[in-house]
Design a protein around this motif. Sequence first.
Motif, PDB file in Angstrom:
ATOM      1  N   UNK A 188      15.223  -6.699  -5.671  1.00 31.28           N
ATOM      2  CA  UNK A 188      15.571  -5.408  -6.261  1.00 31.28           C
ATOM      3  C   UNK A 188      14.334  -4.589  -6.617  1.00 31.28           C
ATOM      4  N   UNK A 189      13.219  -5.271  -6.876  1.00 30.97           N
ATOM      5  CA  UNK A 189      11.982  -4.572  -7.237  1.00 30.97           C
ATOM      6  C   UNK A 189      11.155  -4.197  -6.008  1.00 30.97           C
ATOM      7  N   UNK A 190      11.657  -4.546  -4.823  1.00 27.63           N
ATOM      8  CA  UNK A 190      10.884  -4.326  -3.600  1.00 27.63           C
ATOM      9  C   UNK A 190      11.559  -3.328  -2.665  1.00 27.63           C
ATOM     10  N   UNK A 191      12.310  -2.397  -3.239  1.00 29.00           N
ATOM     11  CA  UNK A 191      13.074  -1.452  -2.425  1.00 29.00           C
ATOM     12  C   UNK A 191      12.307  -0.182  -2.061  1.00 29.00           C
ATOM     13  N   UNK A 192      11.124  -0.011  -2.612  1.00 30.55           N
ATOM     14  CA  UNK A 192      10.406   1.256  -2.438  1.00 30.55           C
ATOM     15  C   UNK A 192      10.239   1.675  -0.973  1.00 30.55           C
ATOM     16  N   UNK A 193       9.920   0.771  -0.041  1.00 30.38           N
ATOM     17  CA  UNK A 193       9.743   1.222   1.347  1.00 30.38           C
ATOM     18  C   UNK A 193      11.049   1.635   2.024  1.00 30.38           C
ATOM     19  N   UNK A 194      12.169   1.403   1.357  1.00 31.57           N
ATOM     20  CA  UNK A 194      13.467   1.588   1.996  1.00 31.57           C
ATOM     21  C   UNK A 194      14.304   2.694   1.350  1.00 31.57           C
ATOM     22  N   UNK A 226       2.978  -2.115  10.308  1.00 29.77           N
ATOM     23  CA  UNK A 226       4.227  -2.051   9.546  1.00 29.77           C
ATOM     24  C   UNK A 226       4.167  -2.982   8.325  1.00 29.77           C
ATOM     25  N   UNK A 227       3.770  -4.207   8.534  1.00 30.78           N
ATOM     26  CA  UNK A 227       3.772  -5.197   7.455  1.00 30.78           C
ATOM     27  C   UNK A 227       2.748  -4.862   6.383  1.00 30.78           C
ATOM     28  N   UNK A 228       1.589  -4.359   6.795  1.00 27.47           N
ATOM     29  CA  UNK A 228       0.563  -3.963   5.824  1.00 27.47           C
ATOM     30  C   UNK A 228       1.049  -2.785   4.984  1.00 27.47           C
ATOM     31  N   UNK A 229       1.658  -1.797   5.643  1.00 27.71           N
ATOM     32  CA  UNK A 229       2.123  -0.604   4.928  1.00 27.71           C
ATOM     33  C   UNK A 229       3.237  -0.948   3.943  1.00 27.71           C
ATOM     34  N   UNK A 230       4.217  -1.712   4.387  1.00 26.33           N
ATOM     35  CA  UNK A 230       5.337  -2.036   3.491  1.00 26.33           C
ATOM     36  C   UNK A 230       4.893  -2.966   2.357  1.00 26.33           C
ATOM     37  N   UNK A 231       3.965  -3.865   2.661  1.00 29.59           N
ATOM     38  CA  UNK A 231       3.441  -4.740   1.612  1.00 29.59           C
ATOM     39  C   UNK A 231       2.749  -3.918   0.524  1.00 29.59           C
ATOM     40  N   UNK A 232       1.927  -2.959   0.946  1.00 35.51           N
ATOM     41  CA  UNK A 232       1.226  -2.126  -0.029  1.00 35.51           C
ATOM     42  C   UNK A 232       2.214  -1.362  -0.907  1.00 35.51           C
ATOM     43  N   UNK A 233       3.225  -0.798  -0.305  1.00 37.13           N
ATOM     44  CA  UNK A 233       4.214  -0.028  -1.052  1.00 37.13           C
ATOM     45  C   UNK A 233       4.970  -0.927  -2.035  1.00 37.13           C
ATOM     46  N   UNK A 234       5.349  -2.110  -1.581  1.00 38.11           N
ATOM     47  CA  UNK A 234       6.116  -3.011  -2.457  1.00 38.11           C
ATOM     48  C   UNK A 234       5.268  -3.534  -3.613  1.00 38.11           C
ATOM     49  N   UNK A 235       4.011  -3.867  -3.327  1.00 40.09           N
ATOM     50  CA  UNK A 235       3.147  -4.379  -4.395  1.00 40.09           C
ATOM     51  C   UNK A 235       2.846  -3.284  -5.420  1.00 40.09           C
TER      52      UNK A 235
END
Length: 239
Positions: A188-194, A226-235
């Motif tokens: 629930x805390x990792x929805x920012x990229x979506x 993709x993975x680097x970008x979404x990881x940065x956004x989620x962190x």
Amino acid sequence: MDQPLSHREDCVEALPRETIVDVLESRLREDILTGHHPAGSYLPPERTLADGYGVTRTTLKHAFGRLAQAGLLETRHGVGTRVRDYLRLGGADLLPMLVRHSPDWIGEVFEVRRHIGALIAQRAAARATDRQRAELRTLLAGVAEAADADAVQLADVEVHRALARATGNRVYVLLTNTLFNAYLPVRAALRAPFEDPQVAHGRLEPVVDAVAAGDESGARRAAERYLTATERIMLEALA
């Protein structure tokens, strides 16, 4: 019958009868992961431990069974129950429990996700069948059509599961499932990229395009981006 007694002398807290094994399992797990019962140590005798937690030995055995199945305990007949050295002997199936206990694990999960995900995309580009390429296109479209951030996130997950299947390697499939299961406790805390379906779709589309084209190096690079970008956004969202 179980009595709602203290599990430590300095902490008095009732255990709800309807979830007695669940609550006891949680408390034992917490005591193990925080080092109150260190790896390699034997737990106190069952009667002593049961009295300390205010439960019956039957309830304690049920909780022991769950924790043994989770890889945290091992019972030796006539010797006792010992805390396993889970970091040395445990498997990736422990990750969901460890992330739930301490979100500090999520950074390490993401590091593995980044490297494994890029390799999976490369292998998928080399091995995907026409049917699997079509499935990837369909699942990718589902990302753009999802109704909200939660649905977008789940649709995105299905694309990655399909990429893993397209490698033809079942171990990649299991690893992908394990990594996703690992961050479910904090999903629930990792929805920012979506939050925006179209943006999420656009971010993932180059990966699917490269896989569909059979471009191995392109798929790997696209997945890394993709993975680097979404990881940065989620962190950043977690921080």
